[in-house]
Design a protein around this motif. Structure first.
Motif, PDB file in Angstrom:
ATOM      1  N   ASN A 154      -1.070  -5.005  -7.809  1.00  0.00           N
ATOM      2  CA  ASN A 154      -0.775  -3.954  -8.536  1.00  0.00           C
ATOM      3  C   ASN A 154      -0.371  -2.893  -7.712  1.00  0.00           C
ATOM      4  N   GLY A 155      -0.389  -3.348  -6.448  1.00  0.00           N
ATOM      5  CA  GLY A 155      -0.040  -2.356  -5.241  1.00  0.00           C
ATOM      6  C   GLY A 155      -0.865  -1.214  -5.119  1.00  0.00           C
ATOM      7  N   GLY A 160     -12.401   0.389   7.491  1.00  0.00           N
ATOM      8  CA  GLY A 160     -11.865  -0.476   6.322  1.00  0.00           C
ATOM      9  C   GLY A 160     -10.663   0.623   5.519  1.00  0.00           C
ATOM     10  N   TYR A 161     -11.076   1.813   5.663  1.00  0.00           N
ATOM     11  CA  TYR A 161      -9.740   2.625   5.120  1.00  0.00           C
ATOM     12  C   TYR A 161      -8.244   2.426   5.763  1.00  0.00           C
ATOM     13  N   ALA A 162      -8.399   2.296   7.173  1.00  0.00           N
ATOM     14  CA  ALA A 162      -7.294   2.207   7.929  1.00  0.00           C
ATOM     15  C   ALA A 162      -6.779   0.912   7.801  1.00  0.00           C
ATOM     16  N   ILE A 163      -7.538  -0.355   7.390  1.00  0.00           N
ATOM     17  CA  ILE A 163      -6.793  -1.614   7.186  1.00  0.00           C
ATOM     18  C   ILE A 163      -6.188  -1.533   5.939  1.00  0.00           C
ATOM     19  N   LEU A 164      -6.794  -0.894   5.071  1.00  0.00           N
ATOM     20  CA  LEU A 164      -6.095  -0.731   3.745  1.00  0.00           C
ATOM     21  C   LEU A 164      -4.648  -0.010   3.862  1.00  0.00           C
ATOM     22  N   GLU A 191      -9.676  11.475   4.496  1.00  0.00           N
ATOM     23  CA  GLU A 191      -8.588  10.673   4.258  1.00  0.00           C
ATOM     24  C   GLU A 191      -7.725  10.728   3.001  1.00  0.00           C
ATOM     25  N   LYS A 192      -6.498  10.254   2.868  1.00  0.00           N
ATOM     26  CA  LYS A 192      -5.843  10.289   1.549  1.00  0.00           C
ATOM     27  C   LYS A 192      -6.231   9.368   0.703  1.00  0.00           C
ATOM     28  N   SER A 248      -0.241   2.726  -0.241  1.00  0.00           N
ATOM     29  CA  SER A 248      -0.185   3.988  -0.213  1.00  0.00           C
ATOM     30  C   SER A 248      -1.067   4.724  -1.468  1.00  0.00           C
ATOM     31  N   LYS A 249      -1.575   3.957  -2.233  1.00  0.00           N
ATOM     32  CA  LYS A 249      -2.460   4.277  -3.100  1.00  0.00           C
ATOM     33  C   LYS A 249      -3.948   3.439  -2.797  1.00  0.00           C
ATOM     34  N   ILE A 250      -4.832   4.420  -2.368  1.00  0.00           N
ATOM     35  CA  ILE A 250      -6.161   3.959  -2.204  1.00  0.00           C
ATOM     36  C   ILE A 250      -7.123   4.774  -2.688  1.00  0.00           C
ATOM     37  N   TYR A 251      -8.382   3.814  -3.182  1.00  0.00           N
ATOM     38  CA  TYR A 251      -9.426   4.451  -4.094  1.00  0.00           C
ATOM     39  C   TYR A 251     -10.699   4.141  -3.230  1.00  0.00           C
ATOM     40  N   VAL A 252     -11.715   4.939  -3.491  1.00  0.00           N
ATOM     41  CA  VAL A 252     -12.764   4.659  -2.571  1.00  0.00           C
ATOM     42  C   VAL A 252     -13.994   4.793  -3.432  1.00  0.00           C
TER      43      VAL A 252
END
Length: 117
Positions: free
Chosen positions: A16-17, A77-81, A107-108, A86-90
């Protein structure tokens, strides 16, 4: 260093991107995040859950690690994603929730969830 079975970093490629960074708790392993990761993956998300330094191996290894190593692992981990999404959840559980707060503050991220933090 021998990693316990089921304690390995896992990456589930979605369609789903969007991506989710999951962070496990202190003395825990990625296995505690696997059910949530599988559910998110079934919804189309890419899910990355890194094994935090000192975890999933031995008590001696855990005694040799410090908080800055866990923060660095979460940021990696964040940097890898972020290289692909462009849409990252944590989301994080217990101490992983504290790490998720750090990621959300520095981070964004689209959204963040802190479980039993």
């Amino acid at each position: 260093m021998q990693i316990m079975e089921g304690a390995e970093t896992f990456l589930l490629e979605g369609n789903n991107g969007k991506a989710v960074l999951l962070l496990h708790g202190y003395t825990g392993t990625t296995a505690e995040m696997r059910p949530l990761g599988n559910h998110l993956h079934s919804l189309g998300y890419t899910v990355l859950c890194p094994r935090l330094p000192g975890h999933g191996t031995s008590v001696e290894d855990l005694n040799e690690t410090v908080a800055s190593q866990w923060v660095a692992a979460a940021k990696l981990g964040y940097a890898i994603l972020a290289k692909q999404y462009s849409k990252i959840y944590v989301a994080g559980l217990s101490m992983g929730g504290l790490l998720a707060i750090v990621i959300a503050a520095t981070e964004k991220v689209e959204r963040a969830a802190f479980l039993a933090t």
